[in-house]
Design a protein around this motif. Structure first.
Motif, PDB file in Angstrom:
ATOM      1  N   ARG A 124       0.940  -1.216   0.052  1.00  0.00           N
ATOM      2  CA  ARG A 124       0.110  -0.115   0.118  1.00  0.00           C
ATOM      3  C   ARG A 124       1.003   1.096   0.046  1.00  0.00           C
ATOM      4  O   ARG A 124       2.174   1.234   0.479  1.00  0.00           O
ATOM      5  CB  ARG A 124      -0.666   0.091   1.401  1.00  0.00           C
ATOM      6  CG  ARG A 124      -2.190  -0.731   1.122  1.00  0.00           C
ATOM      7  CD  ARG A 124      -3.052  -0.658   2.197  1.00  0.00           C
ATOM      8  NE  ARG A 124      -4.059  -1.457   2.094  1.00  0.00           N
ATOM      9  CZ  ARG A 124      -5.054  -1.920   3.220  1.00  0.00           C
ATOM     10  NH1 ARG A 124      -4.513  -2.000   4.190  1.00  0.00           N
ATOM     11  NH2 ARG A 124      -6.028  -2.728   2.784  1.00  0.00           N
TER      12      ARG A 124
ATOM     13  N   SER B   9       0.808   4.931   1.800  1.00  0.00           N
ATOM     14  CA  SER B   9       0.313   5.549   3.008  1.00  0.00           C
ATOM     15  C   SER B   9       0.459   7.011   2.827  1.00  0.00           C
ATOM     16  O   SER B   9       1.867   7.413   3.067  1.00  0.00           O
ATOM     17  CB  SER B   9       1.074   4.930   4.347  1.00  0.00           C
ATOM     18  OG  SER B   9      -0.061   4.351   5.118  1.00  0.00           O
TER      19      SER B   9
ATOM     20  N   LYS C 283      -3.722   5.192   1.473  1.00  0.00           N
ATOM     21  CA  LYS C 283      -4.506   5.230   2.668  1.00  0.00           C
ATOM     22  C   LYS C 283      -4.108   6.559   3.595  1.00  0.00           C
ATOM     23  O   LYS C 283      -2.830   6.824   3.717  1.00  0.00           O
ATOM     24  CB  LYS C 283      -4.342   3.844   3.415  1.00  0.00           C
ATOM     25  CG  LYS C 283      -4.592   2.755   2.694  1.00  0.00           C
ATOM     26  CD  LYS C 283      -6.041   2.393   2.646  1.00  0.00           C
ATOM     27  CE  LYS C 283      -6.572   1.228   1.869  1.00  0.00           C
ATOM     28  NZ  LYS C 283      -7.720   1.375   1.524  1.00  0.00           N
TER      29      LYS C 283
END
Ligand code: ADP
Length: 320
Positions: free
Chosen positions: A163, A165, A244
């Motif tokens: 991911r 971030s 995210k």
């Protein structure tokens, strides 16, 4: 016998209690009476002033926040509130004041000194490290380490899920928390108000890094450098990779102060009382090149904060 008082004002910062402790114990060591003022200038105006002893600061050195409490007191910019504060100090026979806080707090200290002749020593304490005249403020190092812990945790989960971030950190108009935590945490991108950035370029680099097999990226964003959701949306859209968002918020203001902040608090608090004892003019206390310095209040507001471009460039090179 000399009588002095101490208050904490503005945003709280880890190490404020250690600093109060240093002021109290140094005062007692110099045979001074020491008083604690509650809720910063708001409490001073209302005369919320209590005698402190050595035991008042027992078991305080490791605690975050401030046991004297802090408050915003917008009316303190007015002469009338400052007059009430000066009268409260006079009613208690207090000849010297130590204030612990950020730039606003030091401005209030200057006013009290200039307008009412009160002897005031200012100690810089804010997690933002946004005061130009001093290398460090009490609370900054602890806040950076708290953010670093969050970056470490995020790395674990980001890496597992491939991911990107984005972590927003505090600092108001100053990028120091983002710079130091981002550098120490190995962030790929550090976005600060002091340096322009290009979201197209970041999105394109993130996309390319994915193609190279680097599937997690960390962006640390200083709160003054832009809107976190907007930035994440643009990078996601342009790179095709979801970002995210995390807002660390007030968690970074609390916690037990670390060694650096406790030692700084001890040195600043000790110096403040020495200056009052030695009849020094009102001033702000700071640290430059690991030496404790004193600076007239008028220079505090004039000094311009310099961003550490060199460290920023190092972080950039190391993140490739
Ligand atoms: P910090 O000290 O953390 O920067 P603030 O900017 O809120 O926090 O300032 C703390 C307090 O200092 C304010 O609530 C106000 O009482 C006082 N203060 C701020 N600016 C001034 C000023 N220009 N003149 C007098 N007092 C001020």
């Amino acid at each position: 016998m000399e009588r002095i008082a101490v208050l904490t004002s503005g945003g709280d910062a880890p190490g404020m209690n250690a600093c109060i402790r240093a002021v109290v114990r140094t005062a007692l060591n110099n045979k001074m009476d020491i008083y604690g003022i509650e809720r910063g200038y708001a409490g001073l105006v209302k005369g919320e002033i209590n005698r402190l002893g050595s035991r008042s600061v027992s078991d305080m050195i490791h605690k975050g926040g401030t046991f004297l409490k802090t408050a915003r007191c917008p009316e303190f910019k007015d002469l009338e509130a400052q007059r009430q504060a000066a009268e409260a100090l006079s009613a208690f026979g207090i000849d010297g004041l130590v204030v612990i806080g950020g730039d606003g707090t030091l401005r209030g200290a200057k006013d009290l000194s200039d307008n009412f002749g009160i002897k005031v020593m200012g100690i810089p304490a804010t997690i933002d490290n946004d005061l130009a005249y001093t290398d460090y403020t009490v609370g900054f190092d602890t806040a950076v380490n708290t953010v670093l812990g969050a970056i470490n945790n995020l790395r674990d989960t980001m890496h597992s899920h491939d991911r990107v971030s984005l972590l927003e950190v505090m600092g108001r108009h100053c990028g120091d928390i983002a710079l130091y935590a981002g550098t120490a945490g190995g962030a790929e991108y550090i976005l600060v108000p002091e340096i322009p950035y290009d979201l197209d370029e970041i999105a394109s680099k993130i996309k390319k890094s994915y193609l190279r097999g680097k599937t997690s990226n960390m962006i640390v964003l200083a709160e003054g450098a832009g809107d976190r959701d907007e930035i994440a949306k643009i990078i996601s859209e342009k790179s095709g990779i979801s970002v995210k968002v995390n807002n660390f918020g007030y968690i970074q203001r609390g916690g037990s102060p670390n060694m650096a902040d406790r030692v700084l608090a001890a040195r600043f608090g000790y110096k403040a009382v020495e200056l009052i004892r030695d009849k020094h003019d009102s001033c702000a206390i700071g640290i430059k090149d690991n030496k404790i310095i004193t600076v007239p209040f008028e220079e505090v507001s004039k000094a311009e904060k310099k961003f550490d471009n060199r460290l920023y460039n190092i972080a950039h090179v190391l993140s490739l």
